[in-house]
Design a protein around this motif. Structure first.
Motif, PDB file in Angstrom:
ATOM      1  N   GLU B 170      91.944 -20.182 -89.852  1.00  0.00           N
ATOM      2  CA  GLU B 170      90.922 -21.050 -89.512  1.00  0.00           C
ATOM      3  C   GLU B 170      91.301 -21.926 -88.275  1.00  0.00           C
ATOM      4  O   GLU B 170      92.416 -22.685 -88.375  1.00  0.00           O
ATOM      5  CB  GLU B 170      90.383 -21.832 -90.723  1.00  0.00           C
ATOM      6  CG  GLU B 170      90.015 -21.302 -91.785  1.00  0.00           C
ATOM      7  CD  GLU B 170      89.525 -21.980 -93.159  1.00  0.00           C
ATOM      8  OE1 GLU B 170      89.051 -21.334 -93.900  1.00  0.00           O
ATOM      9  OE2 GLU B 170      89.840 -23.296 -93.030  1.00  0.00           O
ATOM     10  N   ASP B 176      82.143 -26.238 -82.707  1.00  0.00           N
ATOM     11  CA  ASP B 176      81.755 -26.067 -84.109  1.00  0.00           C
ATOM     12  C   ASP B 176      81.713 -24.388 -84.246  1.00  0.00           C
ATOM     13  O   ASP B 176      81.157 -23.917 -84.836  1.00  0.00           O
ATOM     14  CB  ASP B 176      80.538 -26.615 -84.777  1.00  0.00           C
ATOM     15  CG  ASP B 176      79.165 -26.266 -84.039  1.00  0.00           C
ATOM     16  OD1 ASP B 176      79.494 -25.664 -82.938  1.00  0.00           O
ATOM     17  OD2 ASP B 176      78.217 -26.843 -84.347  1.00  0.00           O
ATOM     18  N   LYS B 229      86.086 -23.138 -85.887  1.00  0.00           N
ATOM     19  CA  LYS B 229      85.375 -24.443 -86.771  1.00  0.00           C
ATOM     20  C   LYS B 229      85.602 -25.653 -86.116  1.00  0.00           C
ATOM     21  O   LYS B 229      86.479 -25.878 -85.691  1.00  0.00           O
ATOM     22  CB  LYS B 229      85.810 -24.142 -88.255  1.00  0.00           C
ATOM     23  CG  LYS B 229      85.440 -23.304 -89.169  1.00  0.00           C
ATOM     24  CD  LYS B 229      86.178 -23.262 -90.360  1.00  0.00           C
ATOM     25  CE  LYS B 229      85.860 -22.116 -91.356  1.00  0.00           C
ATOM     26  NZ  LYS B 229      84.725 -22.241 -92.303  1.00  0.00           N
ATOM     27  N   GLY B 237      80.961 -22.461 -88.762  1.00  0.00           N
ATOM     28  CA  GLY B 237      81.761 -21.715 -87.717  1.00  0.00           C
ATOM     29  C   GLY B 237      81.398 -20.344 -87.306  1.00  0.00           C
ATOM     30  O   GLY B 237      80.456 -19.887 -87.649  1.00  0.00           O
TER      31      GLY B 237
END
Lengths: 420, 420
Positions: B170, B176, B229, B237
């Motif tokens: 991630e 975003d 994200k 995301g």
């Protein structure tokens, strides 16, 4: 051709111009025909900036992680110093603690050096590099980054000098040597040409913070000739070295003072075995370092016990002492604290062969109307605890009385302040 | 229980409060039952501060020493993030690149990761630690510190995810997700839920700098599911992943633009073998990357040769081209430079199965009165060089024409700007 380890402190590498100046000095030593290893500290203010970040995150940091953050200060400096040397057309290479295996124990934030693998440095010197090593940092046996505590770069330099069997270790700082006392207090203070390791240790431990005490111990153990010099002048500085007979001609080499202690007195302590052990055992358990201890002769089966601790530890020490006092039924008013004290010490290897030195000190202080509250002596040192207000007066009177004042003709030009 | 690698960029760890926020997010993932490895960048502004120090020392730094300085930024952050996690009563341990053997080649300042020894990380995870690893930095086989180039922390994260066989990587940033185009240019831009590695590579390489291009290549090679994200919201995301058949339904996934190129045109080049080789060979020798090349059909034994280079390389490229032009007797006025250009690209795996996409692009641009100066196509991309003034207009027109505008009802709340 000699092998020289030079160490430059935070003020000497405090900005880009000063870093270029350090590079010039290293190169000058190399041009003079020497092999040069340079140890540098973090740029002045940098370690404080980093520790402030840590304190904003938590007030009880893990020391392992704090060391990871703090060690970056020196890493920045080694890169910049190497670049500055290269910009002046000489070869340079930087090494962090772990890269030259400055192996320490795992006592994060105050680690002690156990060994150094000098091979990598020797190989780089052979290739005509000036070798730039990060001070203050090491690595433990599990590969964790460690730091050696405030002033630890001095110790790095001396340890490297010992491991490399260097001909000299030069500590560059913002003063031009070791003084007979703090010139801010006594304008007549003189710079010393030479001082023995032992005297330096006593001076360092009583407040003259020009060298980290551990670095002096290290230098003494491995007989490393240690120079204290200014990075801003060409003054030869002070040589800290082995004692030789001529040094004993001088009775007192220097005078130091320390205002960072506080006094705790416990009155009417039952004079039975084990009480002192109880008190100092409990203080030790809390890692409180006790400096001077005085116990008077007993009277009616009771005695007075007085000792000093660092001011920073006073609150902790109070708690410990009050608890024990209560347990052994001493009245609260019989435990007294005093922060308004200072410790003034005269130091000299010559004391070994001269009698009456302590007596002369007491006489000088008495002559100036200064009351002595506590006394402690070692083979080459006499310390007196007095009221803090009289510190400067005591230092000046003793400086004159023991013949340390410089001749009037020398003027005031060299009275660069001694840190401490 | 999944193993998740999270990466937080400079903005996400930009100050003490944000670092505490990152700690909370890591802990939340651990509380959700996952094993968590966190990769962090230097605090925003820190790498620039360090490189400025370097540039004040020298304008031609050795990259080895520059890397020593630059690598400290991430080291500070791993310590602080670990401390912040510990302050929130969870176990954490930090590792620098060399401590987990993120071994790279020796191309200082742009090193490539060759291997990672994940053992130490696995052992720490087993002890329930959140493991905090410094992004951007590695170590070469001789123990020298290396850095991976701007945005290198993304690559560190993906490489660690590959080495640990993590379930997801991630990438937390200040946007975003990945958008159909820059919302600053086209307010109708939509956030994508999913995008294929290949499309992301094309978008990254044409100016959408949300992910470092090498990290996407790495993720594609090792099939690491990559999430983009925001570290400031809980939006799911964008998932960058392997292409699946449904993705091909969309002809164009995104539109990118790049204003950082300049155009060089050489007119009346003798149309004989070896001329192009001579020009591009010489540019390559100077490490100048040429992007688009267009050569028109010959007329009277002469042809026009046009290509683009990064604006930063234009001065160097001019020198090279003028020298060669002189050698092959081309008049100075026949060498033209133009910095007022931009490259607009449409990207989509669906192009493979749809014809007429390029034609539609040209038609849209022509309809808006925009002249196309150069064209380049790949299997999933069409790029046009146009006058820089028309960049935003072109992006908006193409965005609408290829059906990428979000439904009006979605409002503007989510139009967080895409860096690029």
């Amino acid at each position: 051709m000699a092998l020289i380890v030079q160490k430059y402190g935070g003020t000497s590498v405090g900005d880009v111009e000063r870093i270029k100046n350090v590079a010039r000095r290293c190169i000058a030593a190399q041009k003079a025909g020497h092999e040069v290893v340079v140890v540098v500290s973090a740029m002045s203010g940098e370690t404080n900036r980093l520790l402030k970040l840590v304190s904003q995150i938590t007030d009880r940091p893990s020391e392992r992680e704090q060391d990871v953050v703090a060690a970056t200060g020196e890493q920045v400096t080694i890169g910049l110093v190497s670049l500055a040397i290269q910009a002046q057309k000489r070869k340079a290479v930087s090494f962090m603690g772990h890269q030259v295996a400055i192996t320490t124990d795992s006592a994060f934030s105050k680690a002690r050096i156990k060994s150094i693998d000098a091979e990598k440095i020797r190989a780089a010197l052979k290739k005509k590099h000036i070798v730039v090593v990060a001070g203050f940092q090491g690595v433990d046996e599990d590969g964790n980054v460690t730091t050696l505590g405030r002033g630890g770069s001095d110790t790095t330099a001396v340890a490297l000098a010992a491991a490399l069997k260097a001909d000299a270790c030069e500590i560059y700082t913002d003063v031009d040597g070791v003084y007979t006392t703090d010139p801010n207090v006594a304008p007549a203070a003189r710079k010393l040409d030479r001082i023995s390791y032992e005297e330096m240790l006593e001076l360092a431990s009583v407040g003259a913070k020009v060298l980290q005490i551990r670095s002096v111990e290290f230098a003494m153990k491995y007989k490393v000739p240690l120079w204290v010099k200014s990075s801003f002048t060409d003054d030869p500085g002070t040589l800290v070295c082995e004692e030789d007979p001529s040094m004993e001609d001088v009775v007192v080499s220097g005078i130091a003072y320390d205002k960072n202690e506080a006094k705790i007195a416990i009155r009417s302590v039952p004079d039975v075995p084990g009480v002192a052990a109880k008190i100092f055992g409990a203080l030790d358990e809390k890692n409180i370092i006790v400096d001077l201890i005085v116990q008077n002769v007993s009277k009616d089966g009771r005695t007075d016990l007085t000792f000093t601790v660092g001011k920073a530890d006073l609150v902790k020490a109070k708690d410990v002492v009050r608890k024990i006092a209560k347990a052994i039924k001493i009245k609260a008013e019989d435990v007294e604290m005093d922060e308004q004290i200072s410790k003034v010490s005269i130091v000299g290897v010559g004391m070994r062969n001269h009698s009456g030195v302590a007596a002369k000190m007491f006489k000088v202080l008495a002559g100036a109307g200064i009351n002595v509250q506590m006394i402690s002596t070692s083979e080459i040192k006499v310390s007196c605890v007095i009221h803090a207000n009289y510190t400067e007066l005591a230092v000046r009177e003793l400086h004159t009385a023991f013949g340390l004042d410089k001749p009037v003709s020398e003027g005031v030009a060299e009275s660069v302040p001694l840190k401490g």
